[in-house]
Design an enzyme around this catalytic site. Structure first.
Site, mmCIF file in Angstrom:
data_model
loop_
_atom_site.group_PDB
_atom_site.id
_atom_site.type_symbol
_atom_site.label_atom_id
_atom_site.label_comp_id
_atom_site.label_asym_id
_atom_site.label_seq_id
_atom_site.Cartn_x
_atom_site.Cartn_y
_atom_site.Cartn_z
ATOM 1 N N HIS A 1 -43.096 -65.203 -6.991
ATOM 2 C CA HIS A 1 -43.553 -63.757 -5.701
ATOM 3 C C HIS A 1 -42.683 -62.986 -6.283
ATOM 4 O O HIS A 1 -43.206 -61.417 -4.871
ATOM 5 C CB HIS A 1 -44.709 -64.436 -4.846
ATOM 6 C CG HIS A 1 -45.380 -65.710 -4.593
ATOM 7 N ND1 HIS A 1 -45.435 -66.512 -5.010
ATOM 8 C CD2 HIS A 1 -46.249 -64.707 -4.498
ATOM 9 C CE1 HIS A 1 -46.131 -67.153 -4.776
ATOM 10 N NE2 HIS A 1 -47.409 -66.545 -4.926
ATOM 11 N N HIS B 1 -56.064 -64.957 -11.727
ATOM 12 C CA HIS B 1 -55.160 -66.572 -12.508
ATOM 13 C C HIS B 1 -56.486 -67.363 -12.598
ATOM 14 O O HIS B 1 -55.817 -68.512 -13.789
ATOM 15 C CB HIS B 1 -54.900 -67.420 -10.833
ATOM 16 C CG HIS B 1 -53.963 -66.784 -10.912
ATOM 17 N ND1 HIS B 1 -52.543 -67.010 -11.470
ATOM 18 C CD2 HIS B 1 -53.964 -66.491 -8.844
ATOM 19 C CE1 HIS B 1 -51.837 -66.001 -10.265
ATOM 20 N NE2 HIS B 1 -52.279 -66.099 -9.117
ATOM 21 N N ASP C 1 -54.225 -55.123 1.332
ATOM 22 C CA ASP C 1 -53.461 -54.659 3.105
ATOM 23 C C ASP C 1 -54.700 -54.477 3.277
ATOM 24 O O ASP C 1 -54.916 -54.874 5.061
ATOM 25 C CB ASP C 1 -53.646 -53.051 2.289
ATOM 26 C CG ASP C 1 -54.653 -52.164 1.778
ATOM 27 O OD1 ASP C 1 -54.892 -53.305 0.465
ATOM 28 O OD2 ASP C 1 -55.033 -51.154 2.048
ATOM 29 N N ASP D 1 -59.010 -57.004 -3.546
ATOM 30 C CA ASP D 1 -58.329 -57.088 -5.255
ATOM 31 C C ASP D 1 -57.594 -58.410 -4.636
ATOM 32 O O ASP D 1 -56.777 -59.258 -5.157
ATOM 33 C CB ASP D 1 -57.189 -56.139 -4.270
ATOM 34 C CG ASP D 1 -56.791 -56.223 -2.837
ATOM 35 O OD1 ASP D 1 -56.292 -57.247 -2.385
ATOM 36 O OD2 ASP D 1 -56.082 -55.213 -2.667
ATOM 37 N N HIS E 1 -57.276 -61.282 -7.613
ATOM 38 C CA HIS E 1 -55.626 -61.082 -7.688
ATOM 39 C C HIS E 1 -56.483 -62.996 -8.158
ATOM 40 O O HIS E 1 -55.457 -64.066 -8.908
ATOM 41 C CB HIS E 1 -55.080 -61.725 -6.356
ATOM 42 C CG HIS E 1 -53.672 -62.084 -6.662
ATOM 43 N ND1 HIS E 1 -52.359 -61.714 -7.070
ATOM 44 C CD2 HIS E 1 -53.419 -63.447 -6.798
ATOM 45 C CE1 HIS E 1 -51.497 -62.575 -7.220
ATOM 46 N NE2 HIS E 1 -52.305 -63.500 -7.081
ATOM 47 N N GLU E 2 -56.917 -63.504 -7.283
ATOM 48 C CA GLU E 2 -56.977 -64.988 -7.365
ATOM 49 C C GLU E 2 -57.744 -65.545 -8.474
ATOM 50 O O GLU E 2 -57.664 -66.374 -9.452
ATOM 51 C CB GLU E 2 -57.792 -65.964 -6.064
ATOM 52 C CG GLU E 2 -56.712 -65.716 -4.959
ATOM 53 C CD GLU E 2 -55.575 -66.402 -4.720
ATOM 54 O OE1 GLU E 2 -55.079 -66.930 -5.815
ATOM 55 O OE2 GLU E 2 -54.552 -65.842 -4.156
ATOM 56 N N TYR F 1 -54.513 -57.750 5.523
ATOM 57 C CA TYR F 1 -52.972 -58.455 6.511
ATOM 58 C C TYR F 1 -52.691 -57.367 7.647
ATOM 59 O O TYR F 1 -52.715 -56.668 7.926
ATOM 60 C CB TYR F 1 -52.061 -58.519 5.054
ATOM 61 C CG TYR F 1 -50.664 -58.647 5.572
ATOM 62 C CD1 TYR F 1 -50.604 -60.322 5.994
ATOM 63 C CD2 TYR F 1 -49.974 -58.058 5.760
ATOM 64 C CE1 TYR F 1 -49.062 -60.582 6.423
ATOM 65 C CE2 TYR F 1 -48.639 -58.222 5.768
ATOM 66 C CZ TYR F 1 -47.588 -59.768 6.061
ATOM 67 O OH TYR F 1 -46.909 -59.793 6.879
ATOM 68 N N THR F 2 -52.083 -59.089 8.304
ATOM 69 C CA THR F 2 -51.737 -57.701 9.501
ATOM 70 C C THR F 2 -52.767 -57.115 10.855
ATOM 71 O O THR F 2 -52.801 -55.911 10.646
ATOM 72 C CB THR F 2 -50.329 -57.974 10.053
ATOM 73 O OG1 THR F 2 -50.552 -56.369 8.890
ATOM 74 C CG2 THR F 2 -48.885 -59.351 10.171
ATOM 75 N N ASP G 1 -39.267 -70.799 -4.382
ATOM 76 C CA ASP G 1 -40.767 -69.146 -4.432
ATOM 77 C C ASP G 1 -40.736 -69.994 -6.448
ATOM 78 O O ASP G 1 -41.086 -69.271 -6.745
ATOM 79 C CB ASP G 1 -40.536 -68.606 -4.485
ATOM 80 C CG ASP G 1 -41.652 -67.985 -4.817
ATOM 81 O OD1 ASP G 1 -42.883 -68.327 -4.493
ATOM 82 O OD2 ASP G 1 -41.360 -66.611 -5.115
ATOM 83 N N GLU H 1 -48.438 -63.933 -11.731
ATOM 84 C CA GLU H 1 -48.471 -63.283 -10.060
ATOM 85 C C GLU H 1 -48.680 -61.846 -10.842
ATOM 86 O O GLU H 1 -49.610 -60.965 -9.923
ATOM 87 C CB GLU H 1 -47.629 -63.330 -9.477
ATOM 88 C CG GLU H 1 -47.151 -65.116 -8.828
ATOM 89 C CD GLU H 1 -48.702 -64.712 -7.685
ATOM 90 O OE1 GLU H 1 -48.168 -63.859 -7.036
ATOM 91 O OE2 GLU H 1 -49.848 -65.513 -7.460
ATOM 92 N N TYR I 1 -46.655 -72.121 -14.665
ATOM 93 C CA TYR I 1 -46.026 -71.020 -12.947
ATOM 94 C C TYR I 1 -44.635 -71.438 -12.771
ATOM 95 O O TYR I 1 -44.863 -71.529 -11.504
ATOM 96 C CB TYR I 1 -46.940 -71.362 -11.500
ATOM 97 C CG TYR I 1 -47.118 -70.012 -11.161
ATOM 98 C CD1 TYR I 1 -48.014 -68.927 -10.758
ATOM 99 C CD2 TYR I 1 -46.779 -70.390 -9.812
ATOM 100 C CE1 TYR I 1 -48.051 -68.131 -9.905
ATOM 101 C CE2 TYR I 1 -47.396 -70.629 -8.235
ATOM 102 C CZ TYR I 1 -48.294 -68.899 -8.425
ATOM 103 O OH TYR I 1 -48.037 -68.095 -7.533
ATOM 104 N N ASP J 1 -49.808 -51.486 6.407
ATOM 105 C CA ASP J 1 -48.547 -52.332 5.907
ATOM 106 C C ASP J 1 -49.644 -53.143 5.169
ATOM 107 O O ASP J 1 -50.886 -53.265 5.177
ATOM 108 C CB ASP J 1 -48.053 -53.221 6.869
ATOM 109 C CG ASP J 1 -48.891 -54.118 8.001
ATOM 110 O OD1 ASP J 1 -50.339 -54.691 7.576
ATOM 111 O OD2 ASP J 1 -47.837 -55.474 8.345
#
Length: 556
Positions: A471, A391, A430, A383, A387-388, A433-434, A466, A411, A402, A440
């Site tokens: 975002h 763009h 997800d 994803d 997403h990228e 990330y972390t 931002d 976004e 933007y 999360d």
């Protein structure tokens, strides 16, 4: 629970910025233009014209309501230009993109879309214009001759006014000088600039920000990787060379062989001499995957192997997922790559060291390996790649600014496509990330508040950080898309879900045909309703769901 990530996103922190909240219709694109929204959604009959002539006939009929700038005395072709024509064979409809002009120079962001049904009648006109441009530019007006003023005197006054107007739209610095000014400004912030990633160019516009005098300006970009990734849009005064406005464009993601998560993938490769390479020539003009080898030079070197087995998980995912995204757009919309014309998709893995970023730089994808704590290699989540690369699609369709609500839509639409392409849950990022915290994600489309985003217009965040909250406020259209696809009741409004497949068809049509660079949330509603009407009918369950999903989050 989502944690604070020290990840720079388009020049500001993803979370933790101090902001105020409002529920008003202020112009969050004020630094870009003093725009007046225009919407004509009543069917309009156009007779005795075809092709471009039906466009001019409609605009001539409507020009007094479209541009309050003495329009009744001007040729409509001096007020607008046609910038793109699209015929949709599926529905028999025609679609035009327009730009307001002044003395032949386009007005920045003052774009509209005009749509004709299969009978050749106007079904929708929407977009933005800048009113009273002559006043904003300080242009002189030649008064009509009074009885006691001779025609010769009037002619002299008129000639002087024309001459002064000509001076207003005549640059006093060159495009190359404007580019140099922007580059010097960028260098003063980050240091000596490396090689440009896209050949620099500058285009002349009328730039009319809200509350300020309109100016003749060059718009240009600084796009480099060294000494740090920079992609900044500059507005340079074409008279005195001052920098009128600037903002960041670079999109920092918030993030057979085995991929990053250990899953085995199969994909198309090529050969170079005796080695196999991550080059796929079966899709458009190719999918090419490189490694930067933890340096910062792009595109790097082509990833290769002595056999058809590749042992570079980050590169494997970048390559295989780029093909997945290409195939999604091709099979669902007939779109041949990012630009619709077969553009080669280039990806570079292993950018820099411990780099917690992935971004689209206007010509290719770049993925860092993460630091192992905040992120693992960012190419490991479909994803994120969807997403990228979306763009890039947006740049080649509506080209949403933007900034402000346009940027939040930019976004959000990338989230919609990335999430739909993966299609497994309603989280973004997800998988990468972390890694030490389970469950999360960067964003949650079903519950934006879990990721510190609003889900309704009543909680819209008014901030200068931002890029105007791109975002942050993307959570509102994200929630609407979730309701449209999945269904549910939110803020007392019930929505019957239509599924991701039909929902994304509507979004794509809105993006490709209806939205413009400065579209806001209200424009998004009009575009979505019309796109759904085109595909499924005005009284269809799908169009009802579109209206309800947007109403539920307060996009009216």
């Amino acid at each position: 629970m989502k944690k604070t990530a020290t990840l720079l996103l388009a020049g500001s922190l993803l979370v933790g910025a101090s902001s105020s909240v409002f529920a008003a219709d202020t112009n969050d694109l004020a630094p870009l233009g003093d725009y007046t929204p225009k919407l004509i959604n009543q069917p309009t009959t156009i007779t005795g014209a075809s092709g471009d002539e039906k466009v001019w006939k409609f605009l001539d009929k409507q020009k007094r309501t479209l541009v309050s700038d003495g329009a009744e005395s001007q040729d409509v072709k001096d007020l607008f230009e046609i910038t793109k024509r699209q015929a949709d064979s599926k529905t028999g409809t025609d679609h035009y993109r327009l730009n307001q002009v002044y003395q032949g120079i386009p007005v920045y962001g003052a774009e509209q879309t005009l749509h004709f049904d299969k009978s050749g009648n106007v079904s929708l006109y929407m977009g933005k214009v800048v009113n009273d441009l002559s006043d904003k530019l300080g242009a002189p007006e030649a008064a009509a001759p009074e009885q006691k003023v001779t025609e010769d005197v009037y002619a002299d006054v008129k000639e002087t006014a024309v001459s002064d107007t000509y001076n207003l739209v005549t640059p006093e610095i060159s495009a190359s000088e404007a580019i140099s000014i922007a580059q010097k400004d960028a260098a003063s912030k980050v240091g000596t600039l490396g090689e440009a990633q896209i050949a620099p160019s500058a285009k002349l516009y009328i730039y009319a920000p809200e509350g300020k005098e309109a100016r003749l300006a060059y718009v240009t970009e600084v796009n480099v990787l060294e000494p740090a990734p920079v992609r900044t849009r500059y507005f340079v005064d074409a008279k005195d060379g001052s920098v009128l406005f600037q903002y960041d464009l670079i999109e920092h993601a918030t993030g057979t062989g085995k991929g990053v998560l250990g899953d085995t993938k199969t994909f198309t490769v090529g050969t170079s001499g005796s080695r196999y390479v991550l080059t796929d020539t079966t899709r458009g003009n190719g999918i090419q995957t490189y490694t930067a080898a933890n340096r910062t030079s792009l595109p790097g070197t082509t990833v290769s192997s002595t056999s058809t087995t590749f042992n570079d998980p980050a590169a494997v995912d970048a390559h295989a997922y780029a093909a997945r995204v290409y195939d999604f757009y091709k099979s669902n919309f007939g779109r041949n790559s990012i630009d619709g014309r077969g553009m080669a998709i280039r990806s570079t893995a292993h950018y820099s060291t411990n780099y917690n970023n992935a971004f689209w730089n206007g010509s290719q994808m770049v993925y860092g390996d993460g630091d192992g704590t905040t992120f693992i290699p960012l190419s490991g989540d479909l994803d994120v790649i969807g997403h990228e690369l979306t763009h890039g699609v947006t740049e080649n369709t509506a080209n949403l600014e933007y900034y402000g609500q346009s940027g939040a839509l930019n976004e959000s639409i990338s989230d919609m496509f990335g999430n739909t392409i993966e299609g497994k849950n309603w989280m973004i990022g997800d998988a990468i990330y972390t890694p030490r915290v389970s469950g999360d994600a960067l964003r949650y489309m079903d519950n934006p508040e879990k990721g510190d985003q609003p889900s309704r217009m009543d909680d819209f965040v008014n901030t200068s950080a931002d890029n105007g909250g791109v975002h942050t406020n993307s959570g509102i259209p994200n929630k609407s898309f979730y309701l449209l696809a999945q269904g549910g009741t939110f803020d007392g409004v019930s929505v019957t879900g239509i599924g991701r497949s039909q929902a994304i068809q509507i979004v794509y049509r809105a993006l490709n045909y209806y939205l413009t660079s400065t579209s806001d949330f209200s424009d998004y509603r009009s575009a979505m309703i019309q796109a759904s009407t085109d595909l499924y009918g005005a009284n269809s369950a799908q169009t009802t769901a579109v209206k309800n999903s947007l109403s539920a989050v307060g996009i009216l």
